[in-house]
Design a protein around this motif. Structure first.
Motif, PDB file in Angstrom:
ATOM      1  N   SER A 137      46.381   1.912 -25.733  1.00  0.00           N
ATOM      2  CA  SER A 137      46.878   1.552 -24.757  1.00  0.00           C
ATOM      3  C   SER A 137      47.127   2.604 -23.730  1.00  0.00           C
ATOM      4  CB  SER A 137      47.947   0.998 -25.156  1.00  0.00           C
ATOM      5  OG  SER A 137      49.063   1.490 -25.474  1.00  0.00           O
ATOM      6  N   GLY A 138      46.751   3.958 -23.638  1.00  0.00           N
ATOM      7  CA  GLY A 138      47.084   4.739 -22.919  1.00  0.00           C
ATOM      8  C   GLY A 138      48.553   5.156 -22.886  1.00  0.00           C
ATOM      9  N   ARG A 139      49.245   5.645 -23.895  1.00  0.00           N
ATOM     10  CA  ARG A 139      50.864   5.134 -24.121  1.00  0.00           C
ATOM     11  C   ARG A 139      51.404   6.796 -23.813  1.00  0.00           C
ATOM     12  NH1 ARG A 139      52.750   0.917 -28.025  1.00  0.00           N
ATOM     13  NH2 ARG A 139      53.001  -1.094 -26.279  1.00  0.00           N
ATOM     14  N   ALA A 140      50.469   7.700 -24.310  1.00  0.00           N
ATOM     15  CA  ALA A 140      50.595   8.807 -24.598  1.00  0.00           C
ATOM     16  C   ALA A 140      49.930   9.445 -23.393  1.00  0.00           C
ATOM     17  CB  ALA A 140      49.396   9.470 -25.742  1.00  0.00           C
ATOM     18  N   GLU A 141      49.447   9.244 -22.701  1.00  0.00           N
ATOM     19  CA  GLU A 141      48.874   9.404 -21.365  1.00  0.00           C
ATOM     20  C   GLU A 141      49.831   9.050 -20.511  1.00  0.00           C
ATOM     21  OE1 GLU A 141      46.701   7.702 -22.772  1.00  0.00           O
ATOM     22  OE2 GLU A 141      44.473   9.392 -23.025  1.00  0.00           O
ATOM     23  N   GLY A 142      50.722   7.755 -20.021  1.00  0.00           N
ATOM     24  CA  GLY A 142      51.507   7.722 -19.545  1.00  0.00           C
ATOM     25  C   GLY A 142      53.269   8.557 -19.631  1.00  0.00           C
ATOM     26  N   LEU A 143      53.743   8.747 -21.283  1.00  0.00           N
ATOM     27  CA  LEU A 143      54.549   9.340 -21.558  1.00  0.00           C
ATOM     28  C   LEU A 143      54.359  11.055 -21.400  1.00  0.00           C
ATOM     29  CD1 LEU A 143      56.949   9.864 -23.217  1.00  0.00           C
ATOM     30  CD2 LEU A 143      55.564  10.189 -25.557  1.00  0.00           C
ATOM     31  N   ALA A 144      53.053  11.535 -21.115  1.00  0.00           N
ATOM     32  CA  ALA A 144      52.749  12.838 -20.655  1.00  0.00           C
ATOM     33  C   ALA A 144      53.358  12.889 -18.859  1.00  0.00           C
ATOM     34  CB  ALA A 144      50.957  13.681 -20.127  1.00  0.00           C
ATOM     35  N   VAL A 145      52.626  12.341 -18.735  1.00  0.00           N
ATOM     36  CA  VAL A 145      52.714  12.199 -16.619  1.00  0.00           C
ATOM     37  C   VAL A 145      54.108  12.087 -16.680  1.00  0.00           C
ATOM     38  CG1 VAL A 145      52.979  10.699 -14.703  1.00  0.00           C
ATOM     39  CG2 VAL A 145      50.376  11.215 -16.747  1.00  0.00           C
ATOM     40  N   LEU A 146      54.555  11.474 -17.736  1.00  0.00           N
ATOM     41  CA  LEU A 146      56.731  11.238 -17.588  1.00  0.00           C
ATOM     42  C   LEU A 146      56.891  12.812 -17.598  1.00  0.00           C
ATOM     43  CD1 LEU A 146      59.062   9.662 -16.372  1.00  0.00           C
ATOM     44  CD2 LEU A 146      58.630   8.667 -19.629  1.00  0.00           C
ATOM     45  N   GLY A 147      56.399  12.830 -18.571  1.00  0.00           N
ATOM     46  CA  GLY A 147      57.092  14.225 -18.957  1.00  0.00           C
ATOM     47  C   GLY A 147      56.302  15.461 -17.824  1.00  0.00           C
ATOM     48  N   PHE A 148      56.211  15.607 -17.253  1.00  0.00           N
ATOM     49  CA  PHE A 148      55.726  16.261 -16.033  1.00  0.00           C
ATOM     50  C   PHE A 148      56.206  16.798 -14.878  1.00  0.00           C
ATOM     51  CE2 PHE A 148      51.115  17.320 -18.196  1.00  0.00           C
ATOM     52  CZ  PHE A 148      50.858  18.922 -17.888  1.00  0.00           C
ATOM     53  N   PHE A 149      56.966  14.683 -14.712  1.00  0.00           N
ATOM     54  CA  PHE A 149      57.472  14.429 -13.418  1.00  0.00           C
ATOM     55  C   PHE A 149      58.581  14.623 -14.070  1.00  0.00           C
ATOM     56  CE2 PHE A 149      54.093  12.282 -11.657  1.00  0.00           C
ATOM     57  CZ  PHE A 149      54.481  12.542 -10.309  1.00  0.00           C
ATOM     58  N   GLY A 150      59.237  14.489 -15.108  1.00  0.00           N
ATOM     59  CA  GLY A 150      60.770  15.098 -15.599  1.00  0.00           C
ATOM     60  C   GLY A 150      61.036  16.059 -15.683  1.00  0.00           C
ATOM     61  N   TYR A 151      60.461  16.895 -16.032  1.00  0.00           N
ATOM     62  CA  TYR A 151      60.048  18.619 -15.858  1.00  0.00           C
ATOM     63  C   TYR A 151      60.079  19.410 -15.021  1.00  0.00           C
ATOM     64  CZ  TYR A 151      59.390  23.596 -17.337  1.00  0.00           C
ATOM     65  OH  TYR A 151      59.954  24.736 -18.052  1.00  0.00           O
ATOM     66  N   ALA A 152      59.765  18.809 -13.493  1.00  0.00           N
ATOM     67  CA  ALA A 152      59.692  19.455 -12.724  1.00  0.00           C
ATOM     68  C   ALA A 152      61.605  18.291 -11.532  1.00  0.00           C
ATOM     69  CB  ALA A 152      58.483  18.487 -11.583  1.00  0.00           C
ATOM     70  N   ALA A 153      61.416  17.543 -11.790  1.00  0.00           N
ATOM     71  CA  ALA A 153      62.546  17.255 -11.678  1.00  0.00           C
ATOM     72  C   ALA A 153      64.163  18.221 -12.640  1.00  0.00           C
ATOM     73  CB  ALA A 153      62.873  15.679 -11.421  1.00  0.00           C
ATOM     74  N   TYR A 154      63.929  18.030 -13.599  1.00  0.00           N
ATOM     75  CA  TYR A 154      65.314  18.934 -14.345  1.00  0.00           C
ATOM     76  C   TYR A 154      64.932  20.561 -13.558  1.00  0.00           C
ATOM     77  CZ  TYR A 154      66.580  21.717 -18.410  1.00  0.00           C
ATOM     78  OH  TYR A 154      67.135  22.770 -18.490  1.00  0.00           O
ATOM     79  N   LEU A 155      63.930  21.000 -13.704  1.00  0.00           N
ATOM     80  CA  LEU A 155      64.082  22.862 -12.980  1.00  0.00           C
ATOM     81  C   LEU A 155      64.139  22.810 -11.593  1.00  0.00           C
ATOM     82  CD1 LEU A 155      60.416  24.198 -13.669  1.00  0.00           C
ATOM     83  CD2 LEU A 155      63.112  24.434 -14.993  1.00  0.00           C
ATOM     84  N   VAL A 156      64.046  21.145 -10.962  1.00  0.00           N
ATOM     85  CA  VAL A 156      64.746  21.018  -9.173  1.00  0.00           C
ATOM     86  C   VAL A 156      66.012  21.142  -9.429  1.00  0.00           C
ATOM     87  CG1 VAL A 156      64.540  19.646  -6.926  1.00  0.00           C
ATOM     88  CG2 VAL A 156      62.531  20.284  -7.827  1.00  0.00           C
ATOM     89  N   ALA A 157      66.079  20.043  -9.635  1.00  0.00           N
ATOM     90  CA  ALA A 157      68.433  19.997 -10.314  1.00  0.00           C
ATOM     91  C   ALA A 157      68.556  20.455 -10.643  1.00  0.00           C
ATOM     92  CB  ALA A 157      68.312  18.438 -11.737  1.00  0.00           C
ATOM     93  N   ALA A 158      68.237  22.096 -11.802  1.00  0.00           N
ATOM     94  CA  ALA A 158      68.795  23.326 -12.200  1.00  0.00           C
ATOM     95  C   ALA A 158      69.179  23.780 -11.074  1.00  0.00           C
ATOM     96  CB  ALA A 158      68.229  23.941 -13.772  1.00  0.00           C
ATOM     97  N   THR A 159      68.617  24.148  -9.704  1.00  0.00           N
ATOM     98  CA  THR A 159      68.113  25.044  -9.255  1.00  0.00           C
ATOM     99  C   THR A 159      69.786  25.081  -7.837  1.00  0.00           C
ATOM    100  OG1 THR A 159      65.734  25.768  -9.498  1.00  0.00           O
ATOM    101  CG2 THR A 159      67.027  26.344  -7.426  1.00  0.00           C
ATOM    102  N   VAL A 160      69.337  23.390  -7.824  1.00  0.00           N
ATOM    103  CA  VAL A 160      70.225  22.991  -7.180  1.00  0.00           C
ATOM    104  C   VAL A 160      71.927  22.909  -7.393  1.00  0.00           C
ATOM    105  CG1 VAL A 160      71.472  20.448  -5.451  1.00  0.00           C
ATOM    106  CG2 VAL A 160      68.834  20.986  -5.881  1.00  0.00           C
TER     107      VAL A 160
END
Length: 102
Positions: free
Chosen positions: A70-93
């Protein structure tokens, strides 16, 4: 995802430390002048985030192998990438703001 997590860890490990202090009353390794973030704390945030991203990558692989197509794995992967980027930005701030307060 595993490659991206490993890449960020390698980049942080290979970063060269700042050897000379900008001001005479500073000690090297103490985080630099006001306004600079502590590289050691940022390195810790990167390690934790990369570990979480690696665990998510394993979950994505397992979901892709055993779940329906159903594409859930791909959606979870994209969410993971954006979540990781947001986490690093928040940690830096957070590190920047905490450094400015001291």
């Amino acid at each position: 995802m595993l490659a991206f997590a490993a890449f960020t860890v390698v980049v942080v490990r290979l970063r060269r430390p700042i050897r000379a202090a900008d001001e005479p009353n500073e000690t090297p390794g103490a985080g630099g002048p006001a306004g600079r973030i502590d590289v050691e704390q940022l390195r810790g945030f990167v390690y934790v985030g990369a570990g979480a991203l690696a665990l998510l990558a394993i979950a994505v692989i397992a979901m892709g192998l055993f779940a329906n197509r159903s594409g859930r794995a791909e959606g979870l992967a994209v969410l993971g990438f954006f979540g990781y980027a947001a986490y690093l930005v928040a940690a830096t701030v957070v590190l920047y703001v905490m450094r400015r307060k001291t």
